[in-house]
Enzyme design. Structure first.
Site, PDB file in Angstrom:
ATOM      1  N   SER A 133      21.116 -69.978 -81.333  1.00 11.08           N
ATOM      2  CA  SER A 133      21.461 -70.140 -82.741  1.00 11.08           C
ATOM      3  C   SER A 133      21.432 -71.605 -83.163  1.00 11.08           C
ATOM      4  O   SER A 133      21.121 -71.928 -84.309  1.00 11.08           O
ATOM      5  CB  SER A 133      22.857 -69.554 -83.014  1.00 11.08           C
ATOM      6  N   GLU A 241      10.721 -64.555 -92.477  1.00  8.10           N
ATOM      7  CA  GLU A 241      11.220 -64.018 -91.214  1.00  8.10           C
ATOM      8  C   GLU A 241      12.310 -62.983 -91.447  1.00  8.10           C
ATOM      9  O   GLU A 241      12.288 -61.893 -90.869  1.00  8.10           O
ATOM     10  CB  GLU A 241      11.759 -65.145 -90.335  1.00  8.10           C
TER      11      GLU A 241
END
Length: 380
Positions: A133, A241
């Site tokens: 992340s 995305e």
């Protein structure tokens, strides 16, 4: 599904649906195409779709594509996902292709975009063992050398690298400024010397890979965009995305719901169909409502992106990714519960859809990250 479809879009949906029903509509067909579920991509089927002009749906006409909209792309993704077509390479291909289209040289654009329309697969690699992340924590480095760069380090969780033509690699080329500065995108052929691709076994089969770079040379011409500015370039692609992942998972959720509904209508216990019992009837009603809401959200955000293609819809795109992936996981779990032992059996396919959806709340930005992004847009 969008609230209203033009004739052209209705024809696209019907054509894709008919194709999937014909080519991969039975479990026997899908098992044959996927080595009994171990492979998520079948190149022969993929190239059939390319021959119909579908894989270039988001590629500009200049490069052999159809140059259609985000709404059209989301429709295609939903229908192929609903039809369980084994074309896992398409999602990463579209994401990578968009980066080349936006930031690549003309030579890179022609090589990649024309290849996409013809059925070639592309991959993108960001994650590392110590950086998921937190993209700014990347350590895989590309050091300057005569005529280019030498890449060293490890990447992980790279989808489809084992059958892609190139990897859009994000590597560190500098340490000045913030942790997000000094990142650069490179186009790396998958057969490059010094690159080893090693598959990772998962509950979903063979889909992701570790990448090991050892003095892998990439020329200056392999740089995609501006050196050191990969973070800003990545941010420009977030709409696409998240919309891709949302549309794919909404298609799975719709399929899981329809399969569950068909089962509870037919399965009888205590002298009547189990769907007539209030506990199941209300769960079906809740799922149907949530699916309708998610479809409207996806449609609205896709239309907004088409209207303002250069704007980053951070809040809205994150909402799509969060809602559709969490809903898909919920619907497949509910489907398994309502189908009882049959939901657990490979014969019925619900367990395969569950395995596919579980990871969707992790990849492409976890649900926790999406919630954090949404919260930040409200000044929190």
């Amino acid at each position: 599904m969008p609230r209203a479809l033009s004739d052209e879009r209705r024809d696209l949906v019907k054509a894709v649906r008919d194709f999937c029903r014909r080519e991969c509509g039975t479990k026997e067909q899908r098992d044959k195409l996927t080595a009994n579920g171990q492979e998520q991509h079948n190149q022969q089927l993929y190239e059939k779709m390319a021959g119909l002009g579908w894989l270039g749906i988001a590629v500009p006409e200049t490069y052999g594509g159809a140059g259609l909209s985000m709404v059209d792309l989301c429709l295609f993704l939903q229908e192929t996902s609903y039809g369980q077509a084994p074309i896992s390479g398409f999602g990463t291909t579209v994401i990578a292709a968009a980066a080349y289209e936006r930031f690549g040289t003309e030579e890179q654009k022609r090589l990649v975009l024309e290849g996409v329309a013809k059925g070639r697969v592309e991959a993108i690699s960001m994650s590392e063992p110590g950086a998921g992340s937190d993209v700014g924590a990347l350590t895989c480095r590309a050091d300057r050398t005569d005529g280019g760069y030498l890449v060293n380090g490890q990447k992980t969780w790279c989808s489809n690298a084992h059958f892609a033509d190139h990897i859009l690699l994000i590597a560190r080329t500098g340490r000045d400024g913030t942790k997000h500065d000094g990142l650069t995108q490179f186009m790396v052929p998958t057969d490059a010397e010094g690159l080893r691709i090693s598959g990772i076994d998962t509950m979903g089969g063979r889909d992701v890979n570790d990448l090991y770079f050892t003095d892998t040379f990439v020329p200056d011409s392999a740089v995609v965009g501006t050196p050191g500015q990969a973070w800003n370039q990545l941010m420009a692609g977030l709409n696409l995305e998240r919309m891709i992942l949302g549309a794919l998972m909404l298609g799975v959720a719709r399929r899981a719901f329809d399969d569950t509904l068909a089962y509870v209508r037919q399965r009888e216990q205590f002298g009547r169909p189990i769907g007539s019992f209030q506990s199941l009837k209300h769960r079906v009603a809740d799922m149907a409502t949530e699916l309708a809401c998610a479809g409207l959200l996806l449609d609205d955000v896709a239309a907004a992106i088409d209207a303002e293609p250069d704007r980053v819809f951070a809040r809205e795109a994150s909402m799509v990714k969060l809602k559709c992936t969490e809903l898909a996981k919920h619907v497949t779990l509910e489907g398994m519960q309502m189908m009882g032992g049959y939901g657990y059996a490979t014969e019925y396919g619900m367990e395969a859809m569950l395995r596919r959806t579980v990871v969707s709340t992790v990849y492409g930005g976890t649900s926790e990250i999406q919630r954090d992004i949404i919260g930040k847009t409200y000044g929190l």
